[in-house]
Design a protein around this motif. Structure first.
Motif, PDB file in Angstrom:
ATOM      1  N   THR A  30       4.100   4.191  -1.083  1.00 10.05           N
ATOM      2  CA  THR A  30       5.231   3.448  -0.545  1.00 10.05           C
ATOM      3  C   THR A  30       5.107   1.977  -0.903  1.00 10.05           C
ATOM      4  OG1 THR A  30       4.187   2.923   1.580  1.00 10.05           O
ATOM      5  CG2 THR A  30       5.290   5.062   1.395  1.00 10.05           C
ATOM      6  N   PRO A  31       6.235   1.259  -0.944  1.00 11.62           N
ATOM      7  CA  PRO A  31       6.159  -0.171  -1.277  1.00 11.62           C
ATOM      8  C   PRO A  31       5.239  -0.957  -0.349  1.00 11.62           C
ATOM      9  CG  PRO A  31       8.416   0.603  -1.451  1.00 11.62           C
ATOM     10  CD  PRO A  31       7.622   1.744  -0.875  1.00 11.62           C
ATOM     11  N   LEU A  32       5.297  -0.694   0.951  1.00 10.55           N
ATOM     12  CA  LEU A  32       4.423  -1.402   1.892  1.00 10.55           C
ATOM     13  C   LEU A  32       2.961  -1.097   1.611  1.00 10.55           C
ATOM     14  CD1 LEU A  32       3.581  -2.976   4.373  1.00 10.55           C
ATOM     15  CD2 LEU A  32       4.332  -1.059   5.800  1.00 10.55           C
ATOM     16  N   ALA A  33       2.638   0.175   1.420  1.00 12.57           N
ATOM     17  CA  ALA A  33       1.245   0.548   1.159  1.00 12.57           C
ATOM     18  C   ALA A  33       0.752  -0.053  -0.152  1.00 12.57           C
ATOM     19  CB  ALA A  33       1.118   2.068   1.136  1.00 12.57           C
ATOM     20  N   GLN A  34       1.596  -0.085  -1.163  1.00 10.39           N
ATOM     21  CA  GLN A  34       1.214  -0.691  -2.431  1.00 10.39           C
ATOM     22  C   GLN A  34       0.950  -2.179  -2.273  1.00 10.39           C
ATOM     23  OE1 GLN A  34       4.342   0.314  -5.150  1.00 10.39           O
ATOM     24  NE2 GLN A  34       3.693   2.445  -5.370  1.00 10.39           N
ATOM     25  N   ALA A  35       1.788  -2.849  -1.494  1.00  9.02           N
ATOM     26  CA  ALA A  35       1.591  -4.282  -1.267  1.00  9.02           C
ATOM     27  C   ALA A  35       0.283  -4.528  -0.517  1.00  9.02           C
ATOM     28  CB  ALA A  35       2.774  -4.852  -0.491  1.00  9.02           C
ATOM     29  N   LEU A  36       0.003  -3.708   0.497  1.00 12.80           N
ATOM     30  CA  LEU A  36      -1.241  -3.871   1.246  1.00 12.80           C
ATOM     31  C   LEU A  36      -2.460  -3.616   0.371  1.00 12.80           C
ATOM     32  CD1 LEU A  36      -0.247  -2.255   4.651  1.00 12.80           C
ATOM     33  CD2 LEU A  36      -1.160  -4.569   4.337  1.00 12.80           C
ATOM     34  N   ALA A  37      -2.338  -2.683  -0.552  1.00 15.62           N
ATOM     35  CA  ALA A  37      -3.454  -2.385  -1.439  1.00 15.62           C
ATOM     36  C   ALA A  37      -3.778  -3.560  -2.362  1.00 15.62           C
ATOM     37  CB  ALA A  37      -3.147  -1.140  -2.273  1.00 15.62           C
ATOM     38  N   ALA A 202     -10.542  -7.162  -7.240  1.00 12.65           N
ATOM     39  CA  ALA A 202     -11.300  -7.049  -5.992  1.00 12.65           C
ATOM     40  C   ALA A 202     -10.592  -6.029  -5.112  1.00 12.65           C
ATOM     41  CB  ALA A 202     -11.388  -8.403  -5.288  1.00 12.65           C
ATOM     42  N   ASP A 203     -11.329  -5.470  -4.150  1.00 14.76           N
ATOM     43  CA  ASP A 203     -10.762  -4.453  -3.267  1.00 14.76           C
ATOM     44  C   ASP A 203      -9.614  -5.026  -2.447  1.00 14.76           C
ATOM     45  OD1 ASP A 203     -12.446  -2.474  -4.126  1.00 14.76           O
ATOM     46  OD2 ASP A 203     -13.927  -2.786  -2.542  1.00 14.76           O
ATOM     47  N   GLY A 204      -8.613  -4.197  -2.197  1.00 15.52           N
ATOM     48  CA  GLY A 204      -7.499  -4.570  -1.353  1.00 15.52           C
ATOM     49  C   GLY A 204      -7.633  -3.979   0.039  1.00 15.52           C
ATOM     50  N   ALA A 205      -6.601  -4.159   0.852  1.00 18.36           N
ATOM     51  CA  ALA A 205      -6.616  -3.687   2.239  1.00 18.36           C
ATOM     52  C   ALA A 205      -6.216  -2.213   2.292  1.00 18.36           C
ATOM     53  CB  ALA A 205      -5.678  -4.544   3.083  1.00 18.36           C
ATOM     54  N   HIS A 206      -7.064  -1.354   1.697  1.00 12.69           N
ATOM     55  CA  HIS A 206      -6.702   0.059   1.550  1.00 12.69           C
ATOM     56  C   HIS A 206      -6.684   0.806   2.884  1.00 12.69           C
ATOM     57  CE1 HIS A 206      -6.600  -0.035  -2.811  1.00 12.69           C
ATOM     58  NE2 HIS A 206      -7.716  -0.741  -2.801  1.00 12.69           N
ATOM     59  N   VAL A 207      -7.493   0.364   3.854  1.00 13.00           N
ATOM     60  CA  VAL A 207      -7.482   1.030   5.158  1.00 13.00           C
ATOM     61  C   VAL A 207      -6.130   0.836   5.832  1.00 13.00           C
ATOM     62  CG1 VAL A 207      -8.497   1.050   7.469  1.00 13.00           C
ATOM     63  CG2 VAL A 207      -9.981   0.832   5.460  1.00 13.00           C
ATOM     64  N   LEU A 208      -5.620  -0.387   5.811  1.00 16.27           N
ATOM     65  CA  LEU A 208      -4.292  -0.634   6.375  1.00 16.27           C
ATOM     66  C   LEU A 208      -3.213   0.036   5.536  1.00 16.27           C
ATOM     67  CD1 LEU A 208      -4.390  -4.382   7.510  1.00 16.27           C
ATOM     68  CD2 LEU A 208      -4.880  -2.324   8.837  1.00 16.27           C
ATOM     69  N   ALA A 209      -3.422   0.090   4.214  1.00 19.91           N
ATOM     70  CA  ALA A 209      -2.445   0.743   3.341  1.00 19.91           C
ATOM     71  C   ALA A 209      -2.299   2.213   3.693  1.00 19.91           C
ATOM     72  CB  ALA A 209      -2.863   0.583   1.880  1.00 19.91           C
ATOM     73  N   HIS A 210      -3.420   2.881   3.957  1.00 22.46           N
ATOM     74  CA  HIS A 210      -3.371   4.299   4.332  1.00 22.46           C
ATOM     75  C   HIS A 210      -2.604   4.476   5.639  1.00 22.46           C
ATOM     76  CE1 HIS A 210      -4.655   8.446   4.916  1.00 22.46           C
ATOM     77  NE2 HIS A 210      -5.047   8.110   6.124  1.00 22.46           N
ATOM     78  N   LEU A 211      -2.857   3.610   6.611  1.00 18.39           N
ATOM     79  CA  LEU A 211      -2.158   3.691   7.896  1.00 18.39           C
ATOM     80  C   LEU A 211      -0.658   3.475   7.711  1.00 18.39           C
ATOM     81  CD1 LEU A 211      -2.335   3.785  11.046  1.00 18.39           C
ATOM     82  CD2 LEU A 211      -2.681   1.309  10.969  1.00 18.39           C
ATOM     83  N   ALA A 212      -0.313   2.530   6.844  1.00 16.93           N
ATOM     84  CA  ALA A 212       1.096   2.182   6.637  1.00 16.93           C
ATOM     85  C   ALA A 212       1.890   3.305   5.993  1.00 16.93           C
ATOM     86  CB  ALA A 212       1.195   0.922   5.782  1.00 16.93           C
ATOM     87  N   GLU A 213       1.215   4.205   5.275  1.00 16.56           N
ATOM     88  CA  GLU A 213       1.922   5.315   4.621  1.00 16.56           C
ATOM     89  C   GLU A 213       2.755   6.116   5.608  1.00 16.56           C
ATOM     90  OE1 GLU A 213       2.328   6.288   1.599  1.00 16.56           O
ATOM     91  OE2 GLU A 213       0.675   5.678   0.339  1.00 16.56           O
TER      92      GLU A 213
END
Length: 348
Positions: A30-37, A202-213
């Motif tokens: 999703t766009p939000l999850a991609q942005a968070l990543a 560098a790593d992104g905010a993948h934990v929040l990205a997963h939640l945002a899905e």
């Protein structure tokens, strides 16, 4: 089992596994999850506005040729539908539109990613603006041009004040990444780190990205990690009487478990989804029932009942996530009101 059938089954499994691997490599969808990543890994809270979707939702006829007044009127319309409260650009949209060449009237989306170390505004320009034009305007506005194309344009409070009133402090320093991504922060070192995440270095905010899905594709949203949610949505922010009432209501609902994440977003059509992640999947079903009961009752610390603001349309659990789908009462501001505490149904 016949060899031919076995071969077909094995091939199907290989294809399925391959598809999963590809999806993981490509990251969230999703766009939000991609942005968070692409936001810094340390991000503990994020505020999202999908401005392209908001324009479609409101049927807004604004774009690069709009006047500052037209842009501000559009943002006012978005505010009335609880679609602009997550934006850092809304209070100065007309000035930004005229002076920097982008605004809520033209950009695709906006993400404000915050942590204990700093904050960064991440802006997807979309196809109505480009980084070359933004660079020209930064140069004319007094920002110091970097040697590297994706380096930091250094400004500061005096430069920002010279552009116009009401601009968010995050626009003090700016970086242009690729053809359509703008990053901004009030701290140069934090912005430099954010650029690394945006580039994928560098790593992104993948934990929040997963939640945002689970929010799917919200028009506006807030996403918090567990530590932030449990502090800022906690009933501990309410007065003693409200805390006592909350304790009784939680006990009557069967109790709840601590949260490891929280997200809430306004979806197309105006409905709101809340996602509450618990630490153990075995507790999610119980929490779904309890938190749905809490969300349908009194709202100590907020005043009145939650039913004055919304109806609980559905409650379910999936893995560690509790999902509440809410239908706001006309004129209520569920997202902006209930992304700061105390919020009983999001208590830890």
């Amino acid at each position: 089992m016949p060899r031919r059938l076995l071969a077909v089954l094995v091939a199907a499994v290989v294809v399925a596994v391959g598809a999963v691997v590809v999806l993981r490599l490509l990251g969230p969808g999703t766009p939000l999850a991609q942005a968070l990543a692409r936001a810094p890994e340390a991000t503990s809270r994020a505020s999202w506005t999908d401005w392209a979707a908001v324009r479609r939702e409101l049927g807004a006829d604004v774009g690069p040729g709009s006047s500052a007044g037209e842009v501000e009127a559009f943002v006012d319309d978005a505010f009335a539908r609880d679609l602009s409260s997550m934006s850092a650009l809304g209070t100065s949209a007309g000035v930004i539109h005229d002076e920097l060449g982008f605004s809520p009237a033209t950009i695709a989306w906006e993400l404000l990613a915050q942590s204990t170390d700093g904050a960064v505004e991440v802006i997807g320009l979309g196809d109505q603006a480009d980084t070359d034009d933004v660079a020209d305007r930064l140069r004319a506005g007094g920002w110091s041009e970097p040697e590297d194309d994706e380096g930091v344009w250094v400004g500061g409070p005096d430069v920002l004040a010279g552009v116009g009133p009401g601009l968010t402090p995050e626009l003090q320093h700016v970086a242009l990444v690729g053809d359509d991504l703008v990053l901004a922060s009030d701290q140069v070192p934090y912005l430099e780190r954010a650029v690394e995440s945006a580039r994928g270095d560098a790593d992104g905010a993948h934990v929040l990205a997963h939640l945002a899905e689970t929010l799917e594709e919200p028009l506006a949203a807030a996403v918090y990690d567990g530590a932030y949610a449990c502090e800022h949505l906690a009933m501990g922010q309410a007065d003693a009487d409200a805390q006592s009432e909350a304790d009784q209501l939680v006990e009557a609902a069967g109790g709840v478990h601590p949260l490891s994440g929280f997200a809430m977003g306004v979806r197309r059509g105006g409905d709101v989804r809340a996602v509450l992640e618990v630490e153990d999947a075995d507790d999610a079903a119980q929490d779904a029932e309890a938190r749905a009961r809490l969300a349908a009752g009194p709202a100590p610390g907020q005043g009145g009942d939650f039913s004055d603001r919304f109806a609980v349309e559905a409650a379910a659990s999936d893995g560690r996530e509790v999902v509440l789908d809410l239908v706001p009462v006309e004129g209520s501001y569920v997202l902006s009101d209930l992304t700061s505490g105390p919020v009983l149904f999001a208590t830890c």
